[in-house]
Design a protein around this motif. Structure first.
Motif, PDB file in Angstrom:
ATOM      1  N   GLY A  61       3.722  12.162   5.291  1.00 46.64           N
ATOM      2  CA  GLY A  61       4.918  11.737   6.023  1.00 46.64           C
ATOM      3  C   GLY A  61       6.130  11.678   5.121  1.00 46.64           C
ATOM      4  O   GLY A  61       6.450  12.645   4.428  1.00 46.64           O
ATOM      5  N   LEU A  62       6.812  10.526   5.101  1.00 53.56           N
ATOM      6  CA  LEU A  62       8.034  10.374   4.309  1.00 53.56           C
ATOM      7  C   LEU A  62       7.720   9.966   2.875  1.00 53.56           C
ATOM      8  O   LEU A  62       6.717   9.299   2.617  1.00 53.56           O
ATOM      9  N   LEU A  63       8.600  10.371   1.967  1.00 54.72           N
ATOM     10  CA  LEU A  63       8.491   9.938   0.575  1.00 54.72           C
ATOM     11  C   LEU A  63       8.889   8.467   0.480  1.00 54.72           C
ATOM     12  O   LEU A  63       9.919   8.071   1.021  1.00 54.72           O
ATOM     13  N   ARG A  64       8.067   7.664  -0.194  1.00 57.85           N
ATOM     14  CA  ARG A  64       8.328   6.227  -0.295  1.00 57.85           C
ATOM     15  C   ARG A  64       8.449   5.802  -1.755  1.00 57.85           C
ATOM     16  O   ARG A  64       7.880   6.446  -2.640  1.00 57.85           O
ATOM     17  N   PRO A  65       9.175   4.698  -2.013  1.00 60.98           N
ATOM     18  CA  PRO A  65       9.397   4.270  -3.407  1.00 60.98           C
ATOM     19  C   PRO A  65       8.181   3.572  -3.998  1.00 60.98           C
ATOM     20  O   PRO A  65       7.263   3.168  -3.282  1.00 60.98           O
ATOM     21  N   VAL A  66       8.221   3.413  -5.305  1.00 59.39           N
ATOM     22  CA  VAL A  66       7.195   2.655  -6.018  1.00 59.39           C
ATOM     23  C   VAL A  66       7.726   1.239  -6.224  1.00 59.39           C
ATOM     24  O   VAL A  66       8.819   1.059  -6.760  1.00 59.39           O
ATOM     25  N   VAL A  67       6.988   0.242  -5.767  1.00 59.40           N
ATOM     26  CA  VAL A  67       7.431  -1.152  -5.857  1.00 59.40           C
ATOM     27  C   VAL A  67       6.323  -2.035  -6.431  1.00 59.40           C
ATOM     28  O   VAL A  67       5.162  -1.632  -6.468  1.00 59.40           O
TER      29      VAL A  67
END
Length: 218
Positions: A61-67
């Motif tokens: 799906g969408l690219l998500r950040p690293v948290v």
């Protein structure tokens, strides 16, 4: 039912014997799992169907950040977040309204608390931009818009089937045993923290004193 008063609610689970757990009836109450292989096959077919439906877009799906997860128990770990902050998108030179159209998740509520996490996600966005291929919405020369990838580069493009699109670089948590250095032996965390607290307490008074001294000189 319990008697009067504040008692524990009974939640007992007796063995379901009832004459069915011995002899030739000992498997009547047991749950079987004969469809395990079929379920495995069905899951695999569903994954392939989903990938074919989403192609050529990434399966994740969408690219998500690293948290970092919240609370002291989990904040040393890394995981995927909801979306990139507006500050991260600005640093990567991506418009917030353009981001969802090219497969990037946006979270306008999240705030960057450290320069390290900001830089890490900006690098993640830049890496994604370097690998991004944008297909034209329509066929023909008129369908090609500014920013679309040339047709010559869109031949035999492999679909991204990874769970995280860009894998998270997780640090190794295990530290090998080593000798304690002399500098580490001399260091006192208590004294360091005490000095920091003292400096914070008298910071305003010191600044005021320094300002008064400069005013007298002038």
């Amino acid at each position: 039912m319990t008697g009067a008063g504040n008692h524990v609610i009974p939640n007992v689970h007796f063995r379901k014997v009832n004459g069915m757990m011995h002899g030739r009836h000992n498997r009547v109450m047991m749950r079987t799992w004969f469809d395990q292989a079929a379920r495995k096959k069905r899951r695999s077919q569903n994954r392939k169907a989903k990938a074919a439906k989403m192609s050529p877009r990434p399966v994740a799906g969408l690219l998500r950040p690293v948290v970092h997860p919240p609370t002291q128990r989990y904040n040393m770990k890394l995981r995927l977040g909801r979306g990139f902050t507006l500050e991260e998108l600005r640093a990567a030179k991506i418009l917030p309204k353009l981001a969802p159209t090219i497969g990037i998740a946006v979270d306008h509520r999240r705030r960057n608390k450290s320069a390290e996490s900001l830089q890490m996600n900006v690098e993640r966005l830049n890496l994604y931009k370097s690998k991004l291929l944008i297909f034209p919405k329509k066929s023909g020369k008129k369908g090609v818009k500014k920013g679309d990838t040339p047709k010559s580069e869109l031949q035999n493009v492999a679909q991204n089937t990874l769970k995280e699109i860009i894998p998270i670089q997780r640090p190794a948590l295990r530290i090998k045993a080593r000798a304690i250095s002399a500098e580490e032996k001399e260091f006192s965390a208590y004294k360091k923290m005490r000095k920091a607290r003292t400096d914070k307490k008298y910071d305003g008074a010191k600044r005021k004193k320094a300002a008064e001294a400069t005013d007298k000189k002038e």
